[in-house]
Design a protein around this motif. Structure first.
Motif, mmCIF file in Angstrom:
data_model
loop_
_atom_site.group_PDB
_atom_site.id
_atom_site.type_symbol
_atom_site.label_atom_id
_atom_site.label_comp_id
_atom_site.label_asym_id
_atom_site.label_seq_id
_atom_site.Cartn_x
_atom_site.Cartn_y
_atom_site.Cartn_z
ATOM 1 N N GLU A 1 0.829 -1.208 0.000
ATOM 2 C CA GLU A 1 0.000 0.000 0.000
ATOM 3 C C GLU A 1 0.863 1.258 0.000
ATOM 4 O OE1 GLU A 1 -3.582 2.040 2.687
ATOM 5 O OE2 GLU A 1 -2.608 0.171 3.312
ATOM 6 N N ASN B 1 2.618 1.654 -3.525
ATOM 7 C CA ASN B 1 1.665 1.903 -4.606
ATOM 8 C C ASN B 1 1.032 3.292 -4.512
ATOM 9 O OD1 ASN B 1 1.999 -0.626 -5.841
ATOM 10 N ND2 ASN B 1 0.479 -1.590 -4.484
ATOM 11 N N ARG B 2 1.030 3.887 -3.290
ATOM 12 C CA ARG B 2 0.372 5.171 -3.093
ATOM 13 C C ARG B 2 1.331 6.240 -2.581
ATOM 14 N NH1 ARG B 2 -5.251 3.271 -0.014
ATOM 15 N NH2 ARG B 2 -5.913 1.778 -1.625
ATOM 16 N N CYS B 3 2.609 6.001 -2.721
ATOM 17 C CA CYS B 3 3.575 6.957 -2.187
ATOM 18 C C CYS B 3 3.444 8.307 -2.888
ATOM 19 C CB CYS B 3 4.992 6.414 -2.368
ATOM 20 S SG CYS B 3 6.275 7.490 -1.702
ATOM 21 N N ASP C 1 1.382 -4.292 -8.833
ATOM 22 C CA ASP C 1 1.052 -3.696 -7.535
ATOM 23 C C ASP C 1 1.632 -4.485 -6.372
ATOM 24 O OD1 ASP C 1 -0.546 -5.888 -7.976
ATOM 25 O OD2 ASP C 1 -2.316 -5.050 -6.968
#
Length: 547
Positions: A125, A128-130, A158
């Motif tokens: 997570e 993938n969302r940095c 992912d």
């Protein structure tokens, strides 16, 4: 290929009686060879073996922190991960993470699997969302051997895996990585798929435990000393997707655990005994047969077994490449020598003719056929009085196990053309010419009680030249034939001129006699025919001399 580390993976196996999910697979597709040798430092921390199953596993990773742009705790200095085992002396709740062969496979307890799923969900997570992913990209200057990092999965974009850098190829901008949690290595990974690892992600222990079957060795090892392909496939099939238990016997300095592995199919099976029973393995004493551990030349720490195998495969592949290059070089040199020999043979004459003394028309003809020196049938026939037929020579050769070689204008046009010029006019020109070996001709001559020493000496010279592949046998004829050809041509020309003079004189005499004769004379027609024949002979010789 499914991965148990995807962010969507939340459900885990809780009991050993449940079927192992598809997330637990063999990562053999990633097990590739390499041609370079590198070292990776690892350290093994073994917690207290007592009451291990009753302890609650605590994660060193705390709740993910939302970092601002000014500070991201990147760890770009560490060269190793920490390995931790919770197997205990005997453990029932075990799954196989990966299996290369009976001396290299990774196990994990079900409790560790549950914890790892949560840990990797958080790590996936984050990456993938940095919000500042560009800062995490690893530059070429920052790459070094043993660097701890994170790599994007080659199939699922992912999914991120913790890794250590084994080697970097600048020409292709690709890396070879050790995927520490999957227990395998991966090659040809683009540098763009790497990211710096955060300190809390690096501090999390690796819970995949390296193991090897205790007390067994390959019965038919490969040249690298490892297990053969048949034993590896059998081992993987036996432990694939079945309830697994393990008994830990000992641990080597490099962190590999010597274990007895048990699986449940229709019956309870010990994998160690299974391989011994089917003669794929032999019993050994691990303490006596185990080789010294490979050490890191810098830290003097033992390398993890899978890294040692990575190095070994690289060395073997490099040796194989070197051997193939040497073999190709030798083949090229051999082809070059054969080509040089072929060109040299092309410059040599195809035949050698030797006149036999005390005989005005008998000649010994040697032919060069491949690496053999042979004699055509019509030459053999001309040595006898009366001449032998071709069928007689052939029957004699077959009777004494001498097989003739048949050449035609299609198989050897140059040699056929030369031999046809040497054939006497009384031999019919056939489309094929039979060649016989020197031994066959010698046998035939002895059988007919020949006593011509000159002939046998020439046969001996040819036989010796054939055995030694002596090109001087042909080159000598080539050099002498040129001078003899000029001399013979000169002699023939002088002979023709003298014959022309004689024929002209004879013609004049016949013409004078006819002029003095009457037509009624009985000798007139006879002298007229002689004059006609003389004029035709003179005309033929004059035209040959002119040409």
């Amino acid at each position: 290929m499914a991965h148990r580390f995807a962010s969507s993976t939340l459900q885990s196996n809780t009991t050993i009686n449940m079927q192992i999910s598809n997330n637990v697979i063999f990562n053999q597709e990633r097990s590739l060879l390499t041609s370079r040798v590198k070292q990776t430092n690892v350290s093994i921390i073994e917690p207290d073996m007592k009451d291990r199953q009753s302890k609650q596993i605590k994660s060193t990773l705390k709740t993910p922190t939302i970092y601002n742009d000014d500070f991201i705790p990147i760890d770009d200095f560490s060269n190793e991960f920490t390995y931790e085992s919770h197997l205990g002396r005997f453990c029932k709740n075990v799954i196989v993470v990966s299996a290369r062969h009976p001396h290299s496979f990774f196990l994990q307890t079900v409790d560790d699997l549950t914890h790892s799923d949560n840990f990797f969900s958080k790590m996936n997570e984050f990456y993938n969302r940095c919000f500042d992913a560009q800062r995490l990209v690893i530059s070429k200057a920052a790459l070094r051997v043993n660097l701890c990092c994170v790599a994007r999965d080659e199939i699922e974009s992912d999914v991120w895996n913790r890794a250590q850098l084994l080697e970097y190829h600048r020409e292709t901008d690709q890396c070879s990585l050790l995927l520490v949690d999957l227990g395998t290595w991966q090659e040809c990974v683009p540098r763009a798929n790497l990211r710096h690892i955060l300190v809390p992600f690096r501090n999390e222990c690796v819970r995949s435990v390296p193991c090897r079957l205790a007390g067994v060795a390959p019965a038919k090892p490969e040249k690298n000393g490892l297990w053969n392909e048949y034993a590896i496939k059998t081992f993987r099939n036996v432990i694939d997707n079945v309830p697994t238990e393990v008994e830990v016997l000992d641990r080597s300095p490099n962190g590999s655990y010597f274990v007895n592995l048990f699986v449940t199919h229709e019956t309870f099976v010990c994998v160690n005994d299974f391989l011994l029973y089917h003669k794929m393995a032999i019993p050994v004493d691990d303490c006596k047969t185990l080789k010294p551990e490979e050490l890191d030349p810098i830290t003097d720490k033992p390398l993890l077994a899978i890294i040692y195998e990575f190095n070994l495969q690289g060395e073997l592949l490099a040796e194989e490449i070197k051997a193939n290059q040497l073999k190709q070089r030798e083949e090229q040199e051999k082809k070059y020598e054969e080509e040089q020999q072929r060109q040299s043979n092309c410059r040599l004459p195809c035949i050698r003719i030797i006149d036999i003394p005390s005989s005005s028309y008998k000649r010994l003809i040697f032919t060069r056929y491949n690496n053999w020196i042979m004699i055509p049938w019509f030459c053999i026939s001309s040595l006898f009085e009366p001449s032998l037929s071709e069928s007689t020579i052939e029957r004699f050769a077959i009777l004494y196990k001498f097989s003739p070689v048949i050449i035609t204008p299609l198989t050897n046009a140059v040699l056929c053309a030369h031999l046809e010029k040497c054939m006497l006019s009384n031999h019919e020109h056939d489309t094929k010419i039979a060649l016989y070996s020197i031994d066959c001709v010698r046998k035939l001559l002895l059988n007919h009680h020949f006593n011509n020493e000159f002939l046998f000496e020439r046969l001996d010279e040819a036989r010796e030249a054939e055995m030694k592949d002596d090109q001087e046998f042909w080159e000598l004829f080539s050099s002498t034939s040129n001078s003899s050809f000029v001399e013979n041509k000169k002699l023939n020309e002088e002979s023709k001129q003298s014959k022309i003079v004689l024929l002209k004189s004879h013609r004049d005499q016949l013409e004078n006699r006819l002029e003095r004769m009457n037509l009624s004379n009985s000798d007139y027609k006879s002298i007229e025919r002689q004059l006609t024949d003389t004029i035709e002979q003179l005309s033929g010789i004059s035209s040959d001399s002119y040409s």
